[in-house]
Design a protein around this motif. Structure first.
Motif, PDB file in Angstrom:
ATOM      1  N   ARG A   1       0.738  -1.054   0.080  1.00 49.95           N
ATOM      2  CA  ARG A   1      -0.041   0.109   0.079  1.00 49.95           C
ATOM      3  C   ARG A   1       0.982   1.351   0.077  1.00 49.95           C
ATOM      4  O   ARG A   1       1.877   1.352   0.537  1.00 49.95           O
TER       5      ARG A   1
ATOM      6  N   ASP B   1      -3.689   5.742  -0.381  1.00 55.64           N
ATOM      7  CA  ASP B   1      -5.209   5.262  -0.582  1.00 55.64           C
ATOM      8  C   ASP B   1      -4.891   4.360  -1.823  1.00 55.64           C
ATOM      9  O   ASP B   1      -5.920   4.048  -2.510  1.00 55.64           O
ATOM     10  N   GLN B   2      -3.879   4.048  -2.081  1.00 56.78           N
ATOM     11  CA  GLN B   2      -3.401   3.187  -3.588  1.00 56.78           C
ATOM     12  C   GLN B   2      -2.887   1.744  -3.214  1.00 56.78           C
ATOM     13  O   GLN B   2      -1.892   1.741  -2.176  1.00 56.78           O
TER      14      GLN B   2
ATOM     15  N   GLN C   1      -1.039   0.986 -10.085  1.00 57.29           N
ATOM     16  CA  GLN C   1      -1.604   1.217  -9.031  1.00 57.29           C
ATOM     17  C   GLN C   1      -3.120   0.847  -9.046  1.00 57.29           C
ATOM     18  O   GLN C   1      -3.647   0.837 -10.236  1.00 57.29           O
TER      19      GLN C   1
ATOM     20  N   THR D   1      -6.926   1.475  -6.750  1.00 60.37           N
ATOM     21  CA  THR D   1      -7.709   1.929  -5.407  1.00 60.37           C
ATOM     22  C   THR D   1      -7.801   1.006  -4.435  1.00 60.37           C
ATOM     23  O   THR D   1      -8.270  -0.348  -4.997  1.00 60.37           O
TER      24      THR D   1
ATOM     25  N   HIS E   1     -10.503   0.710  -2.342  1.00 62.12           N
ATOM     26  CA  HIS E   1     -11.684   0.528  -1.715  1.00 62.12           C
ATOM     27  C   HIS E   1     -12.410  -0.684  -2.874  1.00 62.12           C
ATOM     28  O   HIS E   1     -13.461  -1.471  -2.317  1.00 62.12           O
TER      29      HIS E   1
ATOM     30  N   ILE F   1     -10.164   8.726   0.475  1.00 67.32           N
ATOM     31  CA  ILE F   1     -10.580   7.921  -0.591  1.00 67.32           C
ATOM     32  C   ILE F   1     -11.486   8.788  -1.838  1.00 67.32           C
ATOM     33  O   ILE F   1     -12.534   9.223  -1.319  1.00 67.32           O
ATOM     34  N   ASP F   2     -11.428   8.601  -2.801  1.00 67.63           N
ATOM     35  CA  ASP F   2     -12.280   8.962  -3.923  1.00 67.63           C
ATOM     36  C   ASP F   2     -13.026   7.799  -4.500  1.00 67.63           C
ATOM     37  O   ASP F   2     -12.548   6.940  -5.250  1.00 67.63           O
TER      38      ASP F   2
ATOM     39  N   SER G   1     -14.572  -4.431  -8.734  1.00 67.39           N
ATOM     40  CA  SER G   1     -13.593  -3.809  -9.687  1.00 67.39           C
ATOM     41  C   SER G   1     -13.806  -4.077 -11.207  1.00 67.39           C
ATOM     42  O   SER G   1     -13.699  -3.227 -12.063  1.00 67.39           O
TER      43      SER G   1
END
Length: 264
Positions: free
Chosen positions: A109, A112-113, A136, A138, A140, A164-165, A199
């Motif tokens: 990590r 947040d990636q 990379q 995300t 989430h 986080i976006d 994803s």
């Protein structure tokens, strides 16, 4: 001035020239050093003072002699450790791939990636995976990301989640902070993370943590499969068991034992 400008490149070359000159002697006077690296004493002094402030160079008290300290050795040891870790992980990942016929990922990590540091693709099944080593993703929408966040302390976890976006990749992607925090609690309870078509549609991934000798989570290992090859709870339990055994073996080989596990 860009980082790739001639001036920046020249500065980097000067720094490494100084480091190499310092490595050849126990200590060296600035006048001798400036002659070795062929730069004015004032320039050499400026670089040395910067390197000293960063903790890479020592200066004898009331003297113009400089020497390297052990911080560079520490960096070298880290490089050797990571090379050894990746070699160990790669071997176990290939064993897991051969046993399950699925695609295996290793990630760490960064904020947040997550960053993929190794991938062993299935030789039997073709999945539409966009992952590549060095890429990379995300956290989430990733089993790997969930695992790498789940065991953080509450303050760090909430701070990261706030950054986080929550991009929605599929209808199943988690898109709220509250739901994601609840998901992280569930990951910690179960001991593994899951990406259930979050994803990419048609794709399921299961991820588990890898521990270092101090009991800290340093990476996560995942197995990616299709919803058709993992359609029942029994299928999931079997794959999670296989990947957990592989991660436990990697952790053991880099020095982890159950007594050293962090309580976080």
């Amino acid at each position: 001035m860009s980082d790739s400008s001639p001036e920046s490149v020249a500065s980097v070359l000067k720094v490494f020239g100084i480091l190499e000159a310092l490595s050849e002697s126990k200590d060296i006077a600035i006048s001798e050093l400036s002659q070795k690296v062929m730069m004015p004493k004032s320039t050499a002094y400026r670089f040395l003072q910067t390197m000293k402030s960063l903790g890479y160079v020592n200066q004898e008290e009331d003297s113009d002699k400089y020497s390297l300290n052990l911080k560079l050795l520490d960096l070298g040891n880290r490089v050797l450790y990571h090379q050894n870790f990746l070699a160990i992980a790669d071997l176990e990942m290939r064993k897991l791939r051969d046993k399950t016929k699925e695609t295996i990922h290793l990630a760490v990590r960064e904020g947040d990636q997550i960053i993929y540091v190794n991938k062993v693709a299935s030789e039997q099944y073709s999945l539409c995976l966009t992952s590549k080593i060095g890429n990379q993703a995300t956290v989430h929408a990733s089993g790997l990301g969930k695992v790498l966040l789940a065991w953080l302390d509450d303050e760090s976890k909430k701070s990261l989640v706030n950054s986080i976006d929550f991009v929605q990749y599929t209808p199943k992607t988690i898109t709220s902070k509250e739901a994601f925090l609840a998901e992280l609690d569930e990951v910690k309870r179960l001991g593994y993370g899951k990406d259930d078509e979050e994803s990419e549609l048609g794709l399921r991934c299961f991820a588990v943590p890898i521990y270092n000798r101090l009991g800290n989570i340093i990476a996560a290992l995942s197995l990616s499969t299709s919803i058709f090859r993992c359609s029942t709870e029994e299928d999931e339990a079997k794959l999670v068991s296989e990947i957990s055994q592989a991660a436990a073996k990697i952790s053991e080989l880099i020095g982890y034992n159950n007594q050293s596990k962090s309580s976080d």
